[in-house]
Design an enzyme around this catalytic site. Structure first.
Site, PDB file in Angstrom:
ATOM      1  N   THR A 183      -4.337 -12.177   1.897  1.00  0.00           N
ATOM      2  CA  THR A 183      -5.631 -11.499   1.726  1.00  0.00           C
ATOM      3  C   THR A 183      -6.566 -11.904   2.860  1.00  0.00           C
ATOM      4  O   THR A 183      -7.183 -11.052   3.517  1.00  0.00           O
ATOM      5  CB  THR A 183      -6.246 -11.877   0.358  1.00  0.00           C
ATOM      6  OG1 THR A 183      -5.379 -11.389  -0.664  1.00  0.00           O
ATOM      7  CG2 THR A 183      -7.635 -11.281   0.175  1.00  0.00           C
ATOM      8  N   ASN A 197       4.155  -2.713  -1.664  1.00  0.00           N
ATOM      9  CA  ASN A 197       4.308  -3.661  -2.773  1.00  0.00           C
ATOM     10  C   ASN A 197       4.511  -2.992  -4.124  1.00  0.00           C
ATOM     11  O   ASN A 197       4.929  -3.639  -5.074  1.00  0.00           O
ATOM     12  CB  ASN A 197       3.090  -4.592  -2.838  1.00  0.00           C
ATOM     13  CG  ASN A 197       1.785  -3.850  -2.830  1.00  0.00           C
ATOM     14  OD1 ASN A 197       1.476  -3.138  -1.881  1.00  0.00           O
ATOM     15  ND2 ASN A 197       1.023  -3.971  -3.888  1.00  0.00           N
ATOM     16  N   SER A 206       2.455 -14.098   3.557  1.00  0.00           N
ATOM     17  CA  SER A 206       1.979 -14.900   2.424  1.00  0.00           C
ATOM     18  C   SER A 206       3.044 -15.915   2.005  1.00  0.00           C
ATOM     19  O   SER A 206       4.238 -15.594   1.977  1.00  0.00           O
ATOM     20  CB  SER A 206       1.666 -13.959   1.256  1.00  0.00           C
ATOM     21  OG  SER A 206       1.360 -14.709   0.104  1.00  0.00           O
ATOM     22  N   HIS A 218       3.306 -17.568  -1.099  1.00  0.00           N
ATOM     23  CA  HIS A 218       3.831 -17.589  -2.475  1.00  0.00           C
ATOM     24  C   HIS A 218       4.782 -16.432  -2.780  1.00  0.00           C
ATOM     25  O   HIS A 218       5.376 -16.384  -3.860  1.00  0.00           O
ATOM     26  CB  HIS A 218       2.684 -17.656  -3.502  1.00  0.00           C
ATOM     27  CG  HIS A 218       1.848 -16.439  -3.642  1.00  0.00           C
ATOM     28  ND1 HIS A 218       1.988 -15.579  -4.700  1.00  0.00           N
ATOM     29  CD2 HIS A 218       0.863 -15.930  -2.877  1.00  0.00           C
ATOM     30  CE1 HIS A 218       1.104 -14.598  -4.574  1.00  0.00           C
ATOM     31  NE2 HIS A 218       0.409 -14.781  -3.477  1.00  0.00           N
ATOM     32  N   THR A 222     -10.674 -27.542   6.876  1.00  0.00           N
ATOM     33  CA  THR A 222      -9.587 -28.527   6.917  1.00  0.00           C
ATOM     34  C   THR A 222      -8.294 -27.887   6.432  1.00  0.00           C
ATOM     35  O   THR A 222      -8.265 -27.245   5.381  1.00  0.00           O
ATOM     36  CB  THR A 222      -9.941 -29.745   6.032  1.00  0.00           C
ATOM     37  OG1 THR A 222     -11.185 -30.271   6.504  1.00  0.00           O
ATOM     38  CG2 THR A 222      -8.864 -30.804   6.095  1.00  0.00           C
ATOM     39  N   CYS A 231      -1.630  -7.012  -8.564  1.00  0.00           N
ATOM     40  CA  CYS A 231      -3.009  -7.240  -8.125  1.00  0.00           C
ATOM     41  C   CYS A 231      -3.976  -6.282  -8.781  1.00  0.00           C
ATOM     42  O   CYS A 231      -5.172  -6.537  -8.841  1.00  0.00           O
ATOM     43  CB  CYS A 231      -3.119  -7.079  -6.619  1.00  0.00           C
ATOM     44  SG  CYS A 231      -2.151  -8.302  -5.761  1.00  0.00           S
TER      45      CYS A 231
END
Ligand code: PLP
Length: 372
Positions: free
Chosen positions: A69, A145, A195, A197, A233, A318
């Site tokens: 995203t 998707n 991505s 995951h 970070t 989603c």
């Protein structure tokens, strides 16, 4: 449990979990100058090399983000910001994931002309001919998707770049990554979103590939990490986990594709025999199978399957039950879109599991009849 919702997310592999755990113990900040910092920085750099190799890119072209995203947002808004001052046209496929489609909606609200090209047989020609001198950005995903359809990204981007080398080309390759061999140069994309995951790593990690020489203004300003493309970070455990998962998956892509191809063929032929409609077009990715049971609501079916410990998705995860409009672009009528399930595989799924799903769908047809 039978898990057929791998397009929504995948089970983290043992190597990814182990790599993350190692960096929980070794918790230094990669920017710190002491030994703990150095260890963290080496873990990031090693993962970057692995991801770069997996798409035949240079490690300097790989930037870690919080997910696809963010990668899509960074690429689309970044390209619009840097090129779109004078050129105001954006050409995009009509079936992008919301993380790309909504960025384009926002550009349209801000004075850009956004042209959406449907995923027809003629898509490449239509897309290419929509691009002109006023175009700043082209966006096209590689594998959809919701249906698994592959879009002709490299044909489109190659032709666009040949005629308009300054147009920015962006590809969301999330559902194709490590499912088919992917080379950044062959795709002719300036930027690519990936991505973690979806490839057995962990949630909250993604990659933005940006071709050498392509300047992307950041979304986030701060400490200048990731060469200023993505301040903040670095999440070392997530990055290390992504490196470990990618290293495992990048070697036998073709073997897995064949194995999952067999599963998909089995599922599709059993569906047809049971009068279940296939929404996925011919040639779609075997990892994503969109099917519809006319007359039964997706959500009801989904929960019926869940009660038998079978996990699937209704359309796209989603959209959380909201109609995305993507199925309509693939010519799925509204009545069938409301009855659609997405069965998405990983290489660990089996024929026996697929048969269990079909048996459960047959039972759903019998037992849910009264409710519909
Ligand atoms: N692009 C596609 C095609 C996806 O399927 C998804 C997730 O469903 C995303 C982007 C968003 O990825 P992430 O969850 O890493 O933000």
């Amino acid at each position: 449990m039978i898990y057929f919702d791998n397009a929504a997310t995948t089970a983290p592999c043992a190597a990814a979990v182990k790599a993350a755990e190692r960096m929980f113990e070794n918790y230094g900040n990669p920017s710190s100058l002491h030994r703990l910092g150095l260890t963290a920085s080496q873990a990031v750099s090693s993962a970057r090399k692995i991801v770069a190799r997996s798409i035949a890119a240079d490690e300097g072209e790989i930037f870690f983000t919080s997910g696809a995203t963010e990668s899509n947002n960074t690429a689309i808004f970044g390209a619009a910001k840097s090129i779109g001052r004078h050129k105001k046209k954006v050409v995009v496929s009509a079936v992008e994931h919301p993380s790309a489609a909504k960025c384009c909606d926002l550009l349209a609200d801000n004075g850009f002309e956004v042209l959406r090209i449907p995923p027809t047989e003629d898509m490449a020609r239509q897309f290419i001919s929509a691009v002109d001198n006023d175009t700043c950005l082209c966006v096209c995903m590689l594998c959809n998707n919701e249906t698994g359809a592959f879009l002709p990204v490299s044909d489109i981007f190659r032709a666009v770049k040949k005629k308009y080398p300054r147009v920015h080309t962006h590809c969301d390759a999330v559902q194709a990554y490590l499912k088919i061999p992917l080379r950044a140069d062959k795709l002719c994309a300036d930027t690519i979103a990936l991505s973690g995951h979806k490839v057995h790593a962990l949630k909250g990690i993604g990659v933005l590939y940006a071709k050498k020489g392509v300047h992307i203004p950041p979304l986030l300003y701060g400490g200048g990490q990731e060469k200023g493309v993505r301040s903040g970070t670095e999440s070392v455990p997530l990055i290390a986990a992504m490196g470990a998962a990618v290293e495992q998956l990048c070697t036998d892509i073709d073997d897995r594709f064949r194995r999952v191809g067999g599963l998909s063929e089995h599922l599709r032929s059993r569906c047809l025999a049971e009068g279940i409609t296939l929404n996925s077009p011919d040639g779609a990715s075997p990892y994503i199978n969109s099917i519809a049971l006319a007359g039964y609501r997706s959500e009801v079916l989904l929960h019926f399957l869940e009660s038998r410990d079978i996990f699937v998705s209704s359309g796209s995860a989603c959209s959380k039950g909201k109609k995305s409009g993507v199925l309509a672009q693939f010519s799925v009528p509204d009545t069938l879109a409301d009855s659609t399930l997405r069965i998405s595989f990983c290489a660990d799924n089996t024929i026996a599991e697929t048969d269990e799903l079909i048996d459960a769908l047959k039972a759903a047809k019998r037992e849910l009849l009264a409710a519909n």
